[in-house]
Scaffold this motif. Sequence first.
Motif, short mmCIF file in Angstrom:
data_model
loop_
_atom_site.label_atom_id
_atom_site.label_comp_id
_atom_site.label_asym_id
_atom_site.label_seq_id
_atom_site.Cartn_x
_atom_site.Cartn_y
_atom_site.Cartn_z
N GLU A 198 48.38 38.12 30.96
CA GLU A 198 47.18 38.51 31.71
C GLU A 198 47.40 38.49 33.22
O GLU A 198 46.69 39.16 33.96
N ASP A 199 48.38 37.75 33.68
CA ASP A 199 48.64 37.68 35.12
C ASP A 199 49.75 38.62 35.56
O ASP A 199 50.16 38.59 36.72
N HIS A 200 50.26 39.44 34.65
CA HIS A 200 51.30 40.40 35.02
C HIS A 200 50.66 41.62 35.66
O HIS A 200 49.54 42.02 35.30
N VAL A 201 51.36 42.24 36.60
CA VAL A 201 50.78 43.37 37.32
C VAL A 201 50.47 44.55 36.40
O VAL A 201 49.48 45.27 36.62
N ASP A 202 51.28 44.77 35.36
CA ASP A 202 51.02 45.90 34.46
C ASP A 202 49.71 45.70 33.69
O ASP A 202 48.90 46.62 33.56
N TRP A 203 49.52 44.49 33.18
CA TRP A 203 48.28 44.17 32.46
C TRP A 203 47.08 44.32 33.40
O TRP A 203 46.07 44.95 33.07
N SER A 204 47.21 43.76 34.59
CA SER A 204 46.11 43.76 35.55
C SER A 204 45.72 45.18 35.96
O SER A 204 44.53 45.51 36.05
N ALA A 205 46.71 46.02 36.22
CA ALA A 205 46.42 47.39 36.68
C ALA A 205 45.70 48.19 35.60
O ALA A 205 44.74 48.92 35.88
N SER A 206 46.14 48.06 34.34
CA SER A 206 45.47 48.78 33.25
C SER A 206 44.04 48.29 33.08
O SER A 206 43.10 49.08 32.92
N ARG A 207 43.87 46.97 33.10
CA ARG A 207 42.52 46.41 32.93
C ARG A 207 41.59 46.86 34.04
O ARG A 207 40.44 47.27 33.79
N PHE A 208 42.07 46.80 35.28
CA PHE A 208 41.22 47.17 36.42
C PHE A 208 40.86 48.64 36.37
O PHE A 208 39.70 49.02 36.58
N THR A 209 41.83 49.50 36.07
CA THR A 209 41.57 50.93 36.02
C THR A 209 40.58 51.27 34.92
O THR A 209 39.65 52.06 35.11
#
Length: 454
Positions: A198-209
């Motif tokens: 959950e703290d990885h940039v790939d996870w974060s970017a998909s969730r935010f978008t």
Amino acid sequence: MHSPRDGSHVESLDGRLVSAVRAGDADAVRALLEEGAHPDASAAEGLPVLCSAVAAYDAVVAEALVEGGADPDRALPDGTTPLLRAVDLGSPAMVSAVLGDEPPRRLPQAARERLLAMARNWYETGAAEELCRRTGASGPAETCLVQDDESHHVERVSLGGLTVRAGHGAVLTSLEWAFRILTPVDELVARAVHRPDEDHVDWSASRFTLTLRRSKETWSAVVAFRHHPSPHHRLFVLSYLRMRMLFERSGRHSYAKAESQLLADWAIEETDSSVLAQVLKTFNTYEHPGHEAVGLRYADHPDPRVRRQVPDCFSTNDASLTSTATAALLTLARDPDSEVRRAVCEVIAPALGLTPEPQLALLALIRDPDPDVRAAAAATLSRSHDRTPAVTEAFVALLDEEDQLLRLEGACGLARRDDPRTEEAYERVGPLGPGFEHDARADALWRWRMRNRP
């Protein structure tokens, strides 16, 4: 407007700007740009200073330069641009800093496609494999986690003298959104769970978008993954829902009722303990009449991760707890898992009030073997209106603790009860270091003095 300056002064400003960029001093960079330094001043090998910031992964300095007028699209001798170099290096924070305003309008179609193709190639090939191709080195690559922004991390990969950050999935996701490309939901979820963290940039970017995409179609496509056989996909749905709840509090979407029912149903169906614990945690942030029933269902669950969420199920109930739920909460106060007991401390007074049984439970918890449980029980009792001698003496007993924070909880509890031993209690707490300037427990002594001294 800046006043005219002679060439030598401007040259001096530019030299100082180069030095400030190398030193990573963003405040100095802003000041020098305000004073008149050229935002595209040349640094190493004749490249603009923005390239120096990009190469150093200094997103704060890069953002200051772009805001001060540095050109992220400036053509460089090797055919790249500062923005293209940022994409190549794989840091989402850096790309965000360098991307600039209105990229769909500013960048021609060919430039946008080149940026997307570069990010996609790195992501699909893999950082280590692409470095092997570029350097000819056989590996293995050196990999470690580094912080990319304040909240998220990414792998740093080094091989053959080159180093990149493996955040190209997040870079691709962010560029697509910036260029107004609606990537299929399945693809964005796949990028997130490619590194299930959950703290990885790939996870974060998909969730935010996906959170920004407020259509019913997007919402339905994401929450459908709660039936996916992989627990990582189901955990992503919960992460997405928690972010939506944050947006809900700012009035940006209106799916809370549907989500609360979805979570109520999910809490009954989920069989994986690690996912179930997160389902309950997320469910407890919503309003729903079924919280107590769900809490009772899992009050004796064999996995402590699940039981840790049960006390909050009882605290969210608008009506008075039933006798069955009350008994379950008091039983959890004696749970073998210390984190379960600590969770009880935080909800038992609001859920039940300080009637005799909860008071006795908290008096036992304030003497718990675990110091975190003792602190949580002390904080709850301190905020309560209980002025009985048993509670007061429990605070006095905390003054003998080795842990300063526990002594502070005890002193605060006495101060809030206007106990004449308050001054002595705070002396026993000892000097408080930095970070307590706005701590209500430290402030309680001053308030006690205001109430009790002429």
